[in-house]
Design an enzyme around this catalytic site. Structure first.
Site, short mmCIF file in Angstrom:
data_model
loop_
_atom_site.label_atom_id
_atom_site.label_comp_id
_atom_site.label_asym_id
_atom_site.label_seq_id
_atom_site.Cartn_x
_atom_site.Cartn_y
_atom_site.Cartn_z
N ARG A 67 24.90 30.93 -7.06
CA ARG A 67 24.83 29.66 -6.32
C ARG A 67 24.25 29.93 -4.93
NH1 ARG A 67 29.23 28.43 -4.69
NH2 ARG A 67 30.52 29.94 -5.79
N TYR A 195 20.10 28.54 -12.43
CA TYR A 195 21.30 29.36 -12.58
C TYR A 195 22.61 28.60 -12.40
CZ TYR A 195 24.26 33.37 -12.68
OH TYR A 195 25.22 34.26 -13.05
N LYS A 204 30.09 22.60 -10.93
CA LYS A 204 30.54 22.41 -9.55
C LYS A 204 30.02 21.10 -8.95
CE LYS A 204 32.10 26.69 -9.71
NZ LYS A 204 33.41 27.19 -9.79
N HIS A 224 39.52 23.19 -7.61
CA HIS A 224 38.93 24.43 -8.11
C HIS A 224 40.07 25.31 -8.62
CE1 HIS A 224 36.13 28.09 -7.15
NE2 HIS A 224 36.01 27.70 -8.40
N CYS A 248 37.41 35.86 -8.17
CA CYS A 248 38.64 36.51 -7.73
C CYS A 248 39.63 36.64 -8.88
CB CYS A 248 39.30 35.75 -6.59
SG CYS A 248 38.50 35.97 -5.01
N ARG A 364 27.07 36.86 -16.21
CA ARG A 364 28.07 35.92 -16.76
C ARG A 364 28.05 35.87 -18.27
NH1 ARG A 364 31.20 32.79 -12.80
NH2 ARG A 364 30.37 33.55 -10.84
#
Ligand code: SAT
Ligand code: MN
Length: 586
Positions: A67, A195, A204, A224, A248, A364
């Site tokens: 991003r 992407y 998002k 989120h 994370c 990913r």
């Protein structure tokens, strides 16, 4: 008479000039055609069809791998509505700049019309979107990540109640890349990137930025957050939602194989990234996951860190920017101990140990949610699942204890609003810098964050049985620079304490920052962590926290008078408690 959707498709066609238009129906035959198209375009390869049936590897443009927050804009009439933490552009300027780029951008290309539902098809909490894109890769991903095609079109009918999202690869030049949101019109325009969160507009852009705006207007929450269910020995499942910044470990936590499974504690996955929540008729906050798949970070994923997703991604999955083995299988750092011979890196070049990581750090997998062995039987429950706890966390090498509980809702909102994390590869920019990331929403809140804090405070008054609020930190390090807590499946020990707090069964000690487990309140049997390490993990150092407090004060200054008084009060109270703790000898 044409429908609002047909009218919009027509106007975009006039602007972008595609050679052909394909209305996606979501069928299997269509999926095969899209895959063939991707392979023809040359950036996508079929993987080993015996060991990875129906799986593909896609290599994105090397300048287009994460991003790009610098070119992500919230376009509201009033600049203040976007707030100090978002990039802002006037809607008319954005329409002009992006309009010039969109003009003729699809010449010679196919434009796909992707109608999709965010959330379970039968849920009143779900919402509709339509993405127009010239990328077959986007279609293939949206097919996994959302309920797409006929099911969405049937639900839409002649209605204009959908979020239109326009996407074109443009020329992929980073200088001509923009991701623009028009929350007042509930519209998204994105050009120049293929992407992830830049291009899969249901993720998002809609499910967080536009939805957060809708949620404030309509008194619900778009967050989120992963959603998980913790099953206890009685068979009862308690649902929790947790917010961490990108990369994370949300996916790993949501799919955790519990280290306490032999004691009857088990984790069920409802969602791994986004939660939409509204107050249910029973007075609990009810959560659905708007997504139907997982777009997870590959590096570090293995049998130990996430065996559920390892099982899930063996079929019908897309790998983006991973490396490739001679067996035509995907590979990434951390998958196994040794890198296999003959690796090809994420850019398709022969890899040697001196050439850096073989897989891009933000590579990913895109995998259908239902393929995950840990998927909750209620993951598509139209009524959502009742949330009993919110968990916030980030990467903090120092300072933040393993877990603590906020004193009450308002204090919890302060804890969440002040959370911080060391940055990762999920966004472009420096990695490892501490940045304050309220509710892990800093890059995803579609309006002024001060107003977002107010929305949180107000929601607390609307929820008869509000979730209890906790903060965790799996990433605290010792003086030797090593992680103090083993993490992964052992994190269930922290979830168990959270569950027992909810049930008023677990002990806690009051500290200036909140309630920390007493030394014996965590279940540690079978775990090789010494009591000194546990002390370090749970330690709250008032003098270090005083520095943090000052830093938080600076962060809040950005919001000026718009910062809610409740947050200001909590900040003053924390300062007062820290001052008292510093003068009273232990
Ligand atoms: O690129 S995405 O926004 O989809 C993934 C992430 O950064 O969390
Ligand atoms: Mn995310």
């Amino acid at each position: 008479m044409s429908t609002p959707l047909e009218q919009w498709v027509e106007s975009v066609t006039r602007m972008t000039r595609p050679e052909r238009i394909v209305w996606c129906d979501g069928s299997e035959q269509e999926a095969v055609r899209i895959q063939q198209q991707m392979v023809r375009e040359g950036r996508t390869l079929p993987l080993n069809q015996e060991t990875y049936p129906n799986c593909f590897l896609h290599r994105s443009d090397p300048s287009d791998v994460a991003r790009t927050e610098k070119v992500t804009f919230i376009c509201t009439r009033d600049r203040e509505a976007a707030g100090p933490t978002n990039n802002w552009m006037a809607p008319s300027d954005a329409k002009k700049i992006l309009g010039d780029l969109f003009r003729g951008s699809m010449k010679g290309r196919t434009m796909y019309v992707i109608p999709y539902i965010l959330g379970p098809a039968a849920s009143s909490q779900s919402r509709l979107g339509v993405e127009l894109t010239d990328s077959a890769y986007v279609v293939a991903n949206m097919r996994i990540m959302t309920r797409m095609g006929k099911v969405a079109l049937d639900r839409l009918g002649n209605s204009s109640d959908f979020v239109p999202g326009l996407h074109s690869l443009g020329d992929l030049n980073p200088d001509r890349r923009y991701i623009a949101h028009f929350p007042e019109e509930k519209t998204i325009w994105s050009i120049g990137s293929g992407y992830g969160g830049n291009a899969l507009l249901g993720k998002k852009c809609f499910a967080l930025r536009i939805a957060s705006w809708m949620a404030r207007e309509q008194c619900w929450m778009a967050e989120h957050m992963l959603i998980l269910g913790l099953e206890s020995p009685s068979g009862k499942v308690t649902y929790m939602a947790a917010a961490f910044p990108s990369s994370c470990g949300k996916t790993n936590l949501a799919m955790m194989v519990s280290a306490l499974e032999n004691q009857g504690y088990r984790v069920w996955t409802v969602g791994d990234d986004i939660a939409w929540m509204q107050v249910g008729s029973d007075g609990y906050l009810r959560a659905i996951s708007p997504e139907a798949g997982f777009f997870g970070v590959a590096p570090g994923t293995n049998e130990k860190t996430n065996s559920n997703v390892m099982t899930a991604l063996r079929k019908n999955s897309i790998f983006t920017n991973t490396a490739l083995t001679i067996l035509n299988e995907p590979w990434w750092e951390g998958l196994d101990d040794d890198s296999p011979k003959g690796l090809v890196d994420w850019q398709g070049r022969a890899w040697t140990p001196s050439s850096g990581p073989a897989a891009h750090p933000n590579s990913r997998y895109t995998v259908p949610a239902h393929q995950t062995p840990s998927i909750s039987p209620r993951w598509e429950d139209p009524a959502g699942v009742p949330i009993s706890a919110f968990i916030f966390g980030g990467r903090r090498a120092r300072l933040a204890p393993l877990v603590y509980e906020a004193k009450n809702w308002q204090h919890g909102v302060y804890v969440a609003a002040t959370m911080a994390s060391e940055t990762t590869a999920a966004a472009t920019g420096a990695v490892g810098v501490t940045r304050r990331d309220p509710m892990a929403m800093l890059p995803f809140c579609g309006y002024n964050m001060a107003d977002y804090f107010r929305h949180w405070i107000e929601m607390g008054q609307r929820i008869p049985h509000p979730p209890r609020i906790f903060h965790v930190n799996w990433f605290r390090k010792g003086a030797d620079g090593k992680f103090l807590w083993p993490g992964y499946g052992e994190n269930v020990r922290v979830l168990k304490w959270i569950l027992e707090r909810i049930e008023d069964k677990a002990a806690a000690t009051e500290t200036p920052i909140g309630l920390v487990p007493t030394p014996d309140a965590l279940t540690l049997d079978g775990l090789d962590v010494s009591s000194t390490t546990m002390e370090q993990l749970l330690n709250v150092d008032p003098s270090e926290w005083s520095k943090e407090h000052a830093d938080i004060g600076k962060f809040f200054q950005e919001f000026g008078d718009r910062l809610p008084d409740e947050i200001r009060d909590e900040h003053a109270r924390l300062g007062e408690r820290l001052r008292r703790a510093a003068v009273v000898p232990k």
